[in-house]
Design an enzyme around this catalytic site. Sequence first.
Site, mmCIF file in Angstrom:
data_model
loop_
_atom_site.group_PDB
_atom_site.id
_atom_site.type_symbol
_atom_site.label_atom_id
_atom_site.label_comp_id
_atom_site.label_asym_id
_atom_site.label_seq_id
_atom_site.Cartn_x
_atom_site.Cartn_y
_atom_site.Cartn_z
ATOM 1 C CB VAL A 1 43.248 40.249 76.078
ATOM 2 C CG1 VAL A 1 43.599 41.605 75.474
ATOM 3 C CG2 VAL A 1 44.516 39.435 76.300
ATOM 4 C CB ALA A 2 39.405 42.663 75.055
ATOM 5 C CG MET A 3 33.523 39.848 77.420
ATOM 6 S SD MET A 3 33.643 38.298 76.500
ATOM 7 C CE MET A 3 31.951 38.134 75.944
ATOM 8 C CD GLU A 4 33.032 38.926 72.449
ATOM 9 O OE1 GLU A 4 32.560 37.799 72.232
ATOM 10 O OE2 GLU A 4 34.164 39.095 72.932
ATOM 11 C CG ASN A 5 30.758 42.359 78.051
ATOM 12 O OD1 ASN A 5 30.342 41.208 77.958
ATOM 13 N ND2 ASN A 5 31.741 42.687 78.876
ATOM 14 C CG HIS B 1 39.153 40.418 67.984
ATOM 15 N ND1 HIS B 1 39.291 39.536 66.938
ATOM 16 C CD2 HIS B 1 38.456 39.751 68.947
ATOM 17 C CE1 HIS B 1 38.709 38.383 67.249
ATOM 18 N NE2 HIS B 1 38.198 38.500 68.461
ATOM 19 C CD GLU B 2 37.270 42.047 72.074
ATOM 20 O OE1 GLU B 2 36.141 41.521 72.190
ATOM 21 O OE2 GLU B 2 38.315 41.368 71.944
ATOM 22 C CG HIS C 1 33.551 39.875 68.836
ATOM 23 N ND1 HIS C 1 33.152 38.655 68.340
ATOM 24 C CD2 HIS C 1 34.767 39.666 69.437
ATOM 25 C CE1 HIS C 1 34.077 37.746 68.610
ATOM 26 N NE2 HIS C 1 35.070 38.331 69.263
ATOM 27 C CD GLU D 1 36.123 34.989 69.628
ATOM 28 O OE1 GLU D 1 36.796 35.831 69.000
ATOM 29 O OE2 GLU D 1 35.531 35.253 70.692
#
Length: 601
Positions: free
Chosen positions: A312-316, A339-340, A343, A362
Site C-alpha cells: 500500500v505504502a512505503m515510508e521512504n 501512518h507513513e 514513520h 511498525e
Amino acid sequence: MAELHQTPTSLCCCRKPLLASGPRCDGDSRPLAAPGPGTPRGPLVDVASASNFRSFRLRHLHLDLRLNFAVKEMSGWLVLDLVPAQKGVTSLVLDSHPSLLIHSIDCKDPGAGQEEPISLTYRVDPFTDYGSSLNISLPPAAVKPGRLIQITVRYTTTDGPAIWWLDSELTCGQSRPLVFTQGHSVCNRSFFPCFDTPAVKSTYTATVRVPEGVTVLMSASLSSYSTPDRVFQFSMEFPVPSYLVALVAGELQHVDVGPRSRVWAEPCLLSCAVKKLGGSVERWLGVAEELFGPYLWGRCDIVFLPPSFPIVAMENPCLTFIIASILESSEFLLIDVVHEIAHGWFGNAVTNATWEEMWLSEGLATYAQRRITTEAYGEAFTCLETAVRLDALHRQLRLLGDNNPVSKLQVKFEPGVNPSSLMNLFTYEKGFCFVSYLSELSGDVRRFDCFLRDYISEFKFQSVVAQDLIDYFLQYFPQLMDVSHREGLEFERWLNGSGPPLFEPDLSAAGALTQPVQDLCDLWRGCQSPDPQALVSFDLSAWSTFQIVLFLDRMLDQTPLPRGTRTKTFKLQRANNVLPSPGVSGWRCYLVQGLVGGGAT
C-alpha cells in the site's frame, strides 16, 4: 510501511484500562528528571545479512547510475566510504544478489595519498534464495582500524526483486514506461551491493542519468537537475539504512500542497491526488510535531505509483511511495499517509536493528498514527479504525491458533527465512497493544507523549533493539520497575509469548459508531430473514468506510447466512434509497446493498 492486509472480525469495544501509576506531565513539558544518555546495543549478528557489517563503520555511500528503459537495466558504480572497526580485517563481505552483474571492484586509500585505485579480487557465494554474498579481498596495507578506505563496485542490475520496470501499458497514463525500487526489507541488495541490515545507517548521494522526458525522484533531502546532460543529483544528509534508499523514474509531475510537502504523480492522476490531500499533509505534520518533536527530514513529499506497486505504502524518508488505488477511499488514504508520516519518527529516525523486532518500527508507528488521528479527528474516529484492525488480528488468530509462533512480537527466524514473510498483523497490532500498555502504565497519555518525544531525541538516527526501548522506559518511569514483572503481563511474555495481546486499549469511545454496525449484524444472525421494517432505520449512506468494512467483516464471520437471506435482493434497498458510502470496493458495495435490501449475494 503499510501492507495489504485482510480485514477481519470479533472484538469487544469495552476494554478496561489498567490502573494508572506514575506522575503526570503537564501539557508538553519535559519530565523533571530526564534519563541520562543511552547507547543502543545493536545486534551482534543479523541472520538475514551475509555481510560482515560489524567489522566496518559505513560513513557514506554514493551511487552513479544510468537508467536504460529499452533493456530494463541500471548500470554504473557504487562507492563505499568505510572505516575498519578492528584489526586483522582481510575481507569485506557485502550483501548482493544473483541478478547483479559485478564488472570490477577497486580500492583507494585516501589517507596514504594513493591516487591510482588498486584492483581487488572477489567472489560471489550463495547465501539464501533472496540474496548472495559478495566477498572482496582487501589489501592488508590499506586496512587499518580508524583509517578511511574507498571501495568502488562497478555493476549492472538485471531483474532483481528490488527493481520494478513497468512498460507504458502498466502505468496509469499508459504513455511512458516507469521504474521504481522497493527495498523493504531485504530487497535492496539487488539494487546495489550493501550492508543490507537495518543495524547499519549512513548518508548517501546519487547521480542518475536518464533519457529525455524522464523525471527521477529519490528518498533524499536535497536534489538538483542539469537539463543539458539530463542528470539528476541527490543527497541524503541524514543517516538511513539501506532499505530506505529508494528511486522512481518516469513521466512524473508535481504540485506543492504545503510549505514542505509536494505531491508527485503521473499527469492523469495528479489533480485527483492533490484534491484528495489538499492541505492535510501539513496539518498532520504539525500535529505529529506537537506530540513527538520536530520533523527531522525537511521534506515530506508523496509520490503516487501505479497499482502494480506491491504494497500500500512505503515510508521512504522525504518521499513516501503510495499506491494510486488508495485514492478511491479518502479514509484509507488518510490512515495510510498518517501512518507513513509517523514513520518519520518511528522507523526512520529510530529504527529496529534487526528484522526479528520489526514491531519496534511498525507497532510504535501505528501507536503514533493513532495519536495523530485522535488529536486531529477525535477519539471516536481512531477507536473505530482500531476496532477494524483488532478484529482482523483476532480473526487471524482464530485461523492460525494461539500457539502459532508468528504471533510473537519477537519472531526468531532461522537463516534463509525471508524477513518479509514474517511481516503480519501482529507486527502492527500486537505491537500497538504493547505500546498502548506502556502508555497506560505511564499514568497519562500526555506523559507518554513526553516519553516518546525524549526517546526520539535520545536515539535519533540510530538503530535499537527492544531492550533499549524497555530500559529507557523504566529509566524514565523508575516507579514502574516492578511492573515489568507483573504476573500475566510480564514484558518478557509480551515479547516472546505467542497468542493474543495481553492488553487491549479501551475502544468504548467508538460505541456510537460500532453499535449500529453490531445491531445490523445481529439482525441477520437469526434463522429467518429480518423484518424489512427493521432495516429501514439503517441508512448506510451516512456510514463511514470503516463502519461498512467492520459490518462486512463481521457478516463474513457469520457465513453461511440463513437460507432465507438469499431472497428479495435489492427491492427494499431501492425503495428506501439505502446506499453504501463511496470508497468501498465494488464487491463490497454489492454485498452491502444485498444485505440491507433483503438478500445476500
